[in-house]
Enzyme design. Sequence first.
Site, PDB file in Angstrom:
ATOM      1  N   ASN A  16       0.791  -1.226   0.000  1.00 50.78           N
ATOM      2  CA  ASN A  16       0.000   0.000   0.000  1.00 50.78           C
ATOM      3  C   ASN A  16       0.827   1.282   0.000  1.00 50.78           C
ATOM      4  O   ASN A  16       0.271   2.370  -0.107  1.00 50.78           O
ATOM      5  CB  ASN A  16      -1.011   0.010   1.155  1.00 50.78           C
ATOM      6  CG  ASN A  16      -1.961  -1.153   1.064  1.00 50.78           C
ATOM      7  OD1 ASN A  16      -2.547  -1.398   0.018  1.00 50.78           O
ATOM      8  ND2 ASN A  16      -2.081  -1.909   2.137  1.00 50.78           N
ATOM      9  N   ARG A  40      -3.513   7.844  -0.211  1.00 54.32           N
ATOM     10  CA  ARG A  40      -4.052   7.082   0.920  1.00 54.32           C
ATOM     11  C   ARG A  40      -3.844   7.836   2.229  1.00 54.32           C
ATOM     12  O   ARG A  40      -2.725   8.183   2.583  1.00 54.32           O
ATOM     13  CB  ARG A  40      -3.334   5.736   1.004  1.00 54.32           C
ATOM     14  CG  ARG A  40      -3.698   4.923   2.207  1.00 54.32           C
ATOM     15  CD  ARG A  40      -2.814   3.681   2.300  1.00 54.32           C
ATOM     16  NE  ARG A  40      -3.082   2.995   3.541  1.00 54.32           N
ATOM     17  CZ  ARG A  40      -2.173   2.372   4.268  1.00 54.32           C
ATOM     18  NH1 ARG A  40      -0.921   2.344   3.841  1.00 54.32           N
ATOM     19  NH2 ARG A  40      -2.493   1.794   5.386  1.00 54.32           N
ATOM     20  N   TYR A  70      -0.124   9.869   6.214  1.00 57.45           N
ATOM     21  CA  TYR A  70       1.031   9.601   5.361  1.00 57.45           C
ATOM     22  C   TYR A  70       1.482  10.778   4.494  1.00 57.45           C
ATOM     23  O   TYR A  70       2.479  10.672   3.790  1.00 57.45           O
ATOM     24  CB  TYR A  70       0.747   8.387   4.471  1.00 57.45           C
ATOM     25  CG  TYR A  70       0.451   7.141   5.261  1.00 57.45           C
ATOM     26  CD1 TYR A  70       1.467   6.480   5.943  1.00 57.45           C
ATOM     27  CD2 TYR A  70      -0.834   6.633   5.366  1.00 57.45           C
ATOM     28  CE1 TYR A  70       1.212   5.342   6.694  1.00 57.45           C
ATOM     29  CE2 TYR A  70      -1.103   5.494   6.108  1.00 57.45           C
ATOM     30  CZ  TYR A  70      -0.082   4.857   6.768  1.00 57.45           C
ATOM     31  OH  TYR A  70      -0.333   3.740   7.511  1.00 57.45           O
ATOM     32  N   ASN A 103      10.677  -0.419   4.794  1.00 58.17           N
ATOM     33  CA  ASN A 103       9.373  -0.122   5.367  1.00 58.17           C
ATOM     34  C   ASN A 103       8.456  -1.228   4.877  1.00 58.17           C
ATOM     35  O   ASN A 103       7.898  -1.158   3.786  1.00 58.17           O
ATOM     36  CB  ASN A 103       8.861   1.253   4.928  1.00 58.17           C
ATOM     37  CG  ASN A 103       7.537   1.604   5.576  1.00 58.17           C
ATOM     38  OD1 ASN A 103       6.844   0.752   6.117  1.00 58.17           O
ATOM     39  ND2 ASN A 103       7.178   2.875   5.515  1.00 58.17           N
ATOM     40  N   ALA A 106       2.393  -3.038   6.560  1.00 58.59           N
ATOM     41  CA  ALA A 106       1.591  -3.968   7.353  1.00 58.59           C
ATOM     42  C   ALA A 106       2.290  -5.314   7.578  1.00 58.59           C
ATOM     43  O   ALA A 106       2.049  -5.976   8.589  1.00 58.59           O
ATOM     44  CB  ALA A 106       0.236  -4.190   6.688  1.00 58.59           C
ATOM     45  N   ASP A 157      12.606 -13.194   9.242  1.00 51.32           N
ATOM     46  CA  ASP A 157      13.661 -14.204   9.064  1.00 51.32           C
ATOM     47  C   ASP A 157      14.608 -13.825   7.928  1.00 51.32           C
ATOM     48  O   ASP A 157      15.806 -14.081   8.013  1.00 51.32           O
ATOM     49  CB  ASP A 157      13.048 -15.575   8.780  1.00 51.32           C
ATOM     50  CG  ASP A 157      12.472 -16.238  10.027  1.00 51.32           C
ATOM     51  OD1 ASP A 157      12.731 -15.754  11.150  1.00 51.32           O
ATOM     52  OD2 ASP A 157      11.758 -17.247   9.868  1.00 51.32           O
ATOM     53  N   GLU A 181      14.860  -0.247   9.751  1.00 51.89           N
ATOM     54  CA  GLU A 181      13.399  -0.321   9.634  1.00 51.89           C
ATOM     55  C   GLU A 181      12.825   1.087   9.769  1.00 51.89           C
ATOM     56  O   GLU A 181      13.175   1.818  10.698  1.00 51.89           O
ATOM     57  CB  GLU A 181      12.852  -1.220  10.738  1.00 51.89           C
ATOM     58  CG  GLU A 181      11.357  -1.355  10.766  1.00 51.89           C
ATOM     59  CD  GLU A 181      10.853  -2.207  11.929  1.00 51.89           C
ATOM     60  OE1 GLU A 181       9.624  -2.259  12.094  1.00 51.89           O
ATOM     61  OE2 GLU A 181      11.671  -2.804  12.670  1.00 51.89           O
ATOM     62  N   HIS A 215       9.176   3.548   9.501  1.00 49.97           N
ATOM     63  CA  HIS A 215       7.722   3.703   9.400  1.00 49.97           C
ATOM     64  C   HIS A 215       7.412   5.185   9.374  1.00 49.97           C
ATOM     65  O   HIS A 215       7.982   5.955  10.154  1.00 49.97           O
ATOM     66  CB  HIS A 215       7.000   3.021  10.561  1.00 49.97           C
ATOM     67  CG  HIS A 215       7.231   1.556  10.573  1.00 49.97           C
ATOM     68  ND1 HIS A 215       6.590   0.700   9.711  1.00 49.97           N
ATOM     69  CD2 HIS A 215       8.090   0.808  11.301  1.00 49.97           C
ATOM     70  CE1 HIS A 215       7.037  -0.535   9.930  1.00 49.97           C
ATOM     71  NE2 HIS A 215       7.950  -0.484  10.872  1.00 49.97           N
TER      72      HIS A 215
END
Length: 139
Positions: A10, A17, A22, A71, A74, A84, A95, A97
């Site tokens: 997404n 969106r 966002y 990123n 979900a 993993d 990481e 977000h």
Amino acid sequence: MKIIIINGPNLNLLGKREPEIYGSKTFESYFEELQLKFEKVQMFYFQSNIEGEIIDKLHEVGFSYDGIVLNAAAYTHTSVGIGDAVKGIETKVIEVHISNVHAREEFRQQSYISPNAGGVLFGFGLKGYDLAIESFLLS
């Protein structure tokens, strides 16, 4: 230096969106800004709504790139497989977000990526990607 940004499901809808969460900028236009800002970095971008494609891309670049900005959207909260894959590769993963996941629904506070990431950035909007790239340049 060779860095890839990998975005999950997404995030191809950025700019359309939930702009209140966002923002109103597409990732493609933001990526062009990043390329100009970090002109000495070979920067690549990959987005997929498909979990297996994200895992395949991590495997493909995870032993030859200098950094991965991930990123997983979900999938962060549901994908043991992506977690993993991050654990199984050599390239450092940051990481990212866009929103503050800890200020949102409870299920978004669980990450299968964080335990194996070199760092985690959330709640800085698109600026989180800048910060992640800068972290690779400083290390």
